[in-house]
Design a protein around this motif. Structure first.
Motif, PDB file in Angstrom:
ATOM      1  N   HIS A   1      53.823  59.166  57.871  1.00 48.18           N
ATOM      2  CA  HIS A   1      53.886  59.608  59.270  1.00 48.18           C
ATOM      3  C   HIS A   1      52.497  60.107  59.650  1.00 48.18           C
ATOM      4  O   HIS A   1      51.841  60.797  58.863  1.00 48.18           O
ATOM      5  CB  HIS A   1      54.911  60.730  59.427  1.00 48.18           C
TER       6      HIS A   1
ATOM      7  N   HIS B   1      51.996  60.289  68.452  1.00 46.63           N
ATOM      8  CA  HIS B   1      52.395  59.627  67.207  1.00 46.63           C
ATOM      9  C   HIS B   1      51.629  58.318  67.055  1.00 46.63           C
ATOM     10  O   HIS B   1      51.451  57.567  68.013  1.00 46.63           O
ATOM     11  CB  HIS B   1      53.898  59.342  67.220  1.00 46.63           C
TER      12      HIS B   1
ATOM     13  N   PHE C   1      51.769  54.757  65.649  1.00 47.07           N
ATOM     14  CA  PHE C   1      52.773  53.793  65.203  1.00 47.07           C
ATOM     15  C   PHE C   1      52.156  52.804  64.208  1.00 47.07           C
ATOM     16  O   PHE C   1      51.135  52.182  64.507  1.00 47.07           O
ATOM     17  CB  PHE C   1      53.357  53.039  66.394  1.00 47.07           C
TER      18      PHE C   1
ATOM     19  N   TYR D   1      60.460  58.865  59.962  1.00 46.68           N
ATOM     20  CA  TYR D   1      60.304  59.073  61.403  1.00 46.68           C
ATOM     21  C   TYR D   1      60.779  60.465  61.823  1.00 46.68           C
ATOM     22  O   TYR D   1      60.559  60.883  62.964  1.00 46.68           O
ATOM     23  CB  TYR D   1      61.046  57.986  62.191  1.00 46.68           C
TER      24      TYR D   1
ATOM     25  N   THR E   1      61.190  54.794  64.493  1.00 45.84           N
ATOM     26  CA  THR E   1      59.972  54.472  65.241  1.00 45.84           C
ATOM     27  C   THR E   1      59.937  53.018  65.706  1.00 45.84           C
ATOM     28  O   THR E   1      59.274  52.701  66.689  1.00 45.84           O
ATOM     29  CB  THR E   1      58.727  54.743  64.371  1.00 45.84           C
TER      30      THR E   1
ATOM     31  N   TYR F   1      61.736  56.171  71.129  1.00 49.16           N
ATOM     32  CA  TYR F   1      61.116  57.159  70.239  1.00 49.16           C
ATOM     33  C   TYR F   1      60.099  57.979  71.032  1.00 49.16           C
ATOM     34  O   TYR F   1      59.105  57.453  71.535  1.00 49.16           O
ATOM     35  CB  TYR F   1      60.429  56.479  69.061  1.00 49.16           C
TER      36      TYR F   1
ATOM     37  N   GLY G   1      57.259  60.224  70.988  1.00 46.42           N
ATOM     38  CA  GLY G   1      56.249  60.663  70.031  1.00 46.42           C
ATOM     39  C   GLY G   1      55.055  61.366  70.636  1.00 46.42           C
ATOM     40  O   GLY G   1      54.059  61.571  69.946  1.00 46.42           O
TER      41      GLY G   1
END
Length: 645
Positions: free
Chosen positions: A284, A364, A366, A381, A415, A430, A432
């Protein structure tokens, strides 16, 4: 009916497998020894059987004895045990015996380890100065300085190591250190480091093949043999004389129009100190960037602007790993992938923030796909880092949010979404990204707002700890261990939040121990000449508790016996933990009980009773278990009730 099981495996260093390690595994027997296990494992969900535990010992050439306790506990000793005593159902104990079969011919022993290819500077009787454990790894399974050095040699990012022969402790360090001298006596102590820091470009961390087995755990701190001698006396020397010189004069007056020093510090990090403490396997990554509201869009404070040397003059960027580019975690099973785990964090400092507004955004990152979505325990995730912002300059304000900010996660929202055979796309559901807006007035008093819209959190925090700050503050010598387990009332699945289930925690909780290797609230307090004192505590957070009811169960962990019951000052059975539960979300309620809860103790009621045959059994009169039930209404106003079991 009790069964006796036998297993014979051959050592690979022999010509044709004639030298055999035979483990006589007996059901209903417990291993009795005064030594703590050298290895403590929690078997994975697919390996909860005695044979798997026995296999761990068979494949470890140092293993001399092994104990399995259903369903998952597996302990290995590298020294012989004293005896086998009665055990509970589901308990197995075995000793390792080595024999040579008929007509067997031994080969030559293995050659020495290869010489290290890194040119370490090594001076005897030294230690490494100021070790940052966030950028180091502590190992205890090695028996020589050469093994420790060779392990550092094999790790690409290891630039220094420290070996302590007294403790068989090996610390691998990811940066160059300096050494300090220690007493030239006793066991070998060495600090080794590279004369020049190795800097290498680090590609994007792509996941490797996932392990099949569930995670192992570091050894639990069980009591070792205590010293026989009575405690040493306290020092009698008086304090040194006070300084003769008077204090210096007060500083001159500050200029009338002196600028306000207003510094903010933003940190993006995962809520655990070691990748092995993560509740899930996997990978992550999130990164942070800061922009000033109303300023040029080109002025961005982030890893990218640091890399290209375009940081605005009002900020600095730092990563806990010099090669890191985000808050990143890689967590795999250390038993199979010992050198893969990574944990990094980001820190940005903002200067001269008075009278200005900044947006602190976390996003986030990806990857190309969701790795190993069908492997239990790989719900990476759900591993979201936490953004915390501190005011470093205002006396009445420090943390702008005690809990920080994080993007929401949901066990049913990964994700990525798989499209067709091998194609993946980012899951549009998602969430993020989070942006926190920080506005500071002319006096550097700052306020925040977040664009994150989610349901009312209602967070409870439970802490199980002994009522003293250091083991030396304990009122008695000895050992005591208690642990906490939390369940939701009415949960048909029976999820449990505790250390024991830390590799598969329910989505509504997190578990943390003050010691990354700890599994309970534990105290070991003996004479400091033996350097064995330990004090740990447990913390569990429960999220989205509104309208729900939880049972907080505390249980005393009974050791194999009552240690040194005739020694004055060794009444360790009187030391009980205290459970405190705080409501972190309701404005009118914090502590649910200011004094907390604990089980009763009595100086005349020890944990164990010694029988006529010399064996020990748990004292049925010792009351070491209790439950606190917490019920929260829809507005997160909670009540608690206590029951002694």
């Amino acid at each position: 009916m009790h069964l006796q099981v036998f297993l014979a495996l051959s050592l690979s260093v022999l010509t044709s497998g004639e030298l055999q390690r035979i483990i006589q595994f007996k059901e209903g027997k417990a291993c009795v020894t005064g030594n703590a296990p050298d290895v403590f494992l929690k078997l994975g969900k697919k390996n909860q059987r005695p044979g798997r535990c026995k296999e761990k010992c068979s494949l470890d050439e140092k293993c001399e004895a092994v104990q399995y306790i259903a369903p998952r506990s597996c302990k290995l000793w590298y020294s012989t045990i004293d005896q086998m005593g009665p055990g509970q159902p589901g308990t197995f104990c075995g000793r390792v015996k080595t024999k040579i079969a008929e007509d067997a011919a031994l080969t030559n022993p293995p050659t020495a380890s290869p010489i290290s290819t890194k040119d370490f500077v090594i001076n005897p009787y030294t230690k490494c100065a100021t070790i940052n454990l966030n950028r180091a790894k502590v190992l205890t399974q090695y028996t020589s300085r050469q093994e420790c050095q060779q392990r550092c040699n094999k790790m690409p990012k290891c630039k220094s190591f420290q070996w302590n022969g007294k403790r068989n402790s090996c610390i691998l360090i990811k940066y160059k250190v300096t050494s300090e001298p220690v007493k030239q006596e006793g066991e070998d102590r060495v600090c080794g480091y590279l004369p020049k820091t190795i800097v290498s470009a680090s590609p994007t961390k792509a996941p490797t093949k996932a392990p099949v087995n569930a995670p192992t755990k570091d050894p639990t701190k069980a009591p070792t043999k205590a010293p026989v001698n009575a405690p040493t006396k306290a020092p009698t020397k008086a304090p040194t004389k006070a300084p003769v010189n008077a204090p210096t004069k007060a500083p001159t007056k500050a200029p009338v129009n002196a600028p306000i020093m207003c510094t903010l510090q933003a940190t993006l990090a995962f809520p655990f100190d070691d990748p092995s403490d993560a509740p899930y396997y996997g990978y992550h990554a999130c990164n942070m960037k800061v922009t000033e509201v109303g300023a040029s869009s080109d002025d961005v404070c982030s890893y990218d602007s640091s890399y290209y040397e375009t940081l605005p003059e009002w900020c600095t960027y730092e990563n806990s790993d010099p090669d890191g580019d985000s808050a990143y975690i890689a967590n795999l099973d250390d038993y199979y992938y010992p050198d893969v785990d990574i944990l990094t964090s980001e820190t940005i400092e903002i200067f001269n923030a008075a009278g200005r507004t900044f947006n602190v955004a976390m996003s986030h990152k990806f990857f190309d796909k969701d790795y190993y979505p069908d492997t239990p325990g790989f719900e990476d995730y759900l591993l979201a880092p936490v953004l915390k912002i501190n005011n470093m300059s205002h006396g009445s304000q420090t943390a702008l949010s005690a809990d920080g900010w994080s993007h929401p996660t949901d066990v049913d929202t990964p994700t990525h979404i798989k499209v067709g055979e091998d194609n993946w796309q980012v899951n549009p559901d998602y969430e993020g990204e989070v942006t926190v807006t920080v506005t500071c007035d002319e006096n550097c008093l700052c306020d925040t707002s977040s664009d994150l819209v989610s349901e009312e959190e209602c967070t409870l925090q439970a802490n199980l700890a002994f009522p003293f700050d250091t083991p030396n503050d304990a009122p008695y010598y000895g050992y005591n261990s208690e642990y906490m387990e939390i369940t939701e009332v009415g949960d048909a699945e029976g999820y449990v939040c505790s250390s024991y289930y830390s590799d598969g925690l329910p989505s509504w909780c997190t578990y943390q121990n003050s010691d990354p290797n700890g599994e309970s609230a534990y105290v070991a307090n003996i004479d400091d000449n033996y350097d064995e004192d330990i004090l740990t505590s447990e913390t569990i957070k429960i999220f989205k508790a509104a309208g729900r009811t939880f049972n907080f169960a505390v249980s005393h962990h009974f050791f194999g016996q009552d240690y040194y019951p005739d020694e004055p000052g060794w009444e360790d059975h009187v030391m009980a933990t205290v459970l405190k539960i705080n409501n972190q979300s309701h404005g009118s309620q914090t502590a649910l009980n200011n004094d907390g809860w604990s089980h009763p103790t009595d100086i005349n009621t020890p944990t164990h009773v010694k029988q006529q045959n010399g064996e020990w059994k748990v004292n049925p009169d010792y009351q070491g278990d209790f439950v606190v039930t917490v019920a929260c209404d829809d507005n997160c106003l909670c009540g608690a009730s206590y029951v002694l079991l």
